[in-house]
Motif scaffolding. Structure first.
Motif, short mmCIF file in Angstrom:
data_model
loop_
_atom_site.label_atom_id
_atom_site.label_comp_id
_atom_site.label_asym_id
_atom_site.label_seq_id
_atom_site.Cartn_x
_atom_site.Cartn_y
_atom_site.Cartn_z
N ASN A 1 4.05 7.80 6.18
CA ASN A 1 4.93 6.72 6.74
C ASN A 1 4.26 6.86 8.25
O ASN A 1 4.90 7.82 8.94
CB ASN A 1 6.11 6.82 6.79
N HIS B 1 0.75 -1.01 -0.11
CA HIS B 1 -0.07 0.05 -0.06
C HIS B 1 0.85 1.29 -0.21
O HIS B 1 0.13 2.37 -0.23
CB HIS B 1 -0.89 -0.06 1.28
N GLN B 2 2.17 1.34 0.21
CA GLN B 2 3.03 2.35 0.31
C GLN B 2 4.10 2.35 -0.72
O GLN B 2 4.87 1.37 -0.53
CB GLN B 2 3.42 2.74 1.74
N TYR C 1 3.08 9.42 0.34
CA TYR C 1 2.46 8.52 1.11
C TYR C 1 2.85 9.07 2.47
O TYR C 1 3.96 9.76 2.55
CB TYR C 1 2.48 7.21 0.88
#
Length: 289
Positions: free
Chosen positions: A212, A103-104, A210
């Motif tokens: 974290n 997803h990242q 994105y």
């Protein structure tokens, strides 16, 4: 970490507690009157601009052996060559310590499929649940063979990454100057100054950033800045088995990227935004944005 032209004092580096205090204020302001307006009213967002000026002493950045004023980096993608192997994605994850999940990503690949009798373009990437299931793990990435029984008129893969824009929206909205554009044309994030507000994530028209959660900071592709300033290629370019990714110095008229731009009818994504991207594409349709 000190950026070019800055002087770091003992008390100038933001602490984790200071970041959390900022976010607490920001959250309270958002509840009352909206994040941006409320934070400004509380004085939580300082008037800080990104720093891209070279130091007054003329020293090199980021090392004494590299002068960022002598380069202007650029990136090319040839979608007619990409085979969707996703080696680039996996290499980027390993090289840049990107979270090992589905997803990242700092870079990813999208698949565009035109089926016979269907006007809709089918688009998926390695984040698609069907592709995750096909890979058998969130740490490895594959495209499922979901169209093996379909009549495919046309299909192609498109690698995506940060476009390192000349006029980046992410730099404009960053309240602390953590996101900045270097003299050699690379957009970076100074994680020592990032407060995790995620304004940049929302502002990017390409979805290239994105958040974290583990580190509490935003992240994205840096064109492997730690490599290119040493004369190496970005990891994704290095591992591509078909040469679909091209990188080089636009100031060098014989560099791979200069030749790529000169010898092809290139286009950029979402040119209408005015961000002036520095990732140039060949072989994509109008559906790609």
């Amino acid at each position: 970490q000190v950026r070019k032209g800055e002087i770091m004092t003992k008390d100038s580096k933001p602490t984790l507690a200071a970041r959390r205090a900022f976010l607490a204020k920001l959250g309270g302001a958002a509840t009352c009157a909206g994040a941006a307006v409320g934070a400004a009213a509380l004085g939580a967002i300082p008037n800080v601009s990104a720093k891209t000026e070279p130091a007054s002493d003329g020293g090199s950045f980021p090392t004494k052996d590299y002068d960022w004023t002598k380069h202007q980096w650029g990136f090319g993608v040839d979608a007619t060559k990409c085979i969707g192997c996703l080696r680039c994605v996996e290499a980027c994850k390993r090289e840049n310590d990107v979270p090992a999940n589905a997803h990242q990503f700092r870079t990813w690949v999208e698949r565009y499929v035109h089926l016979e009798g269907d006007e809709q373009v089918h688009i998926d990437s390695q984040q698609d649940p069907v592709n995750i299931e096909a890979s058998g793990s969130e740490k490895t990435y594959r495209f499922a063979n979901r169209y093996k029984n379909a009549k495919v008129e046309k299909a192609f893969f498109v690698p995506k990454l940060c476009n390192h824009c000349t006029h980046p929206a992410c730099v404009q909205v960053c309240p602390t100057g953590a996101t900045y554009r270097t003299e050699d044309g690379v957009v970076l994030i100074d994680h020592d100054y990032c407060i995790g507000c995620r304004y940049c994530v929302q502002a990017c028209p390409y979805g290239a950033r994105y958040f974290n959660e583990e580190k509490g900071v935003s992240d994205k592709c840096t064109w492997c800045y730690h490599r290119i300033t040493k004369g190496l290629q970005p990891a994704c370019v290095e591992v591509c088995p078909v040469g679909a990714r091209v990188f080089g110095d636009q100031k060098d008229k014989q560099s791979p990227i200069s030749l790529f731009i000169r010898n092809n009818r290139v286009q950029v994504l979402r040119a209408e935004t005015g961000n002036a991207p520095n990732v140039f594409y060949v072989g994509i349709d109008k559906e790609v944005n």
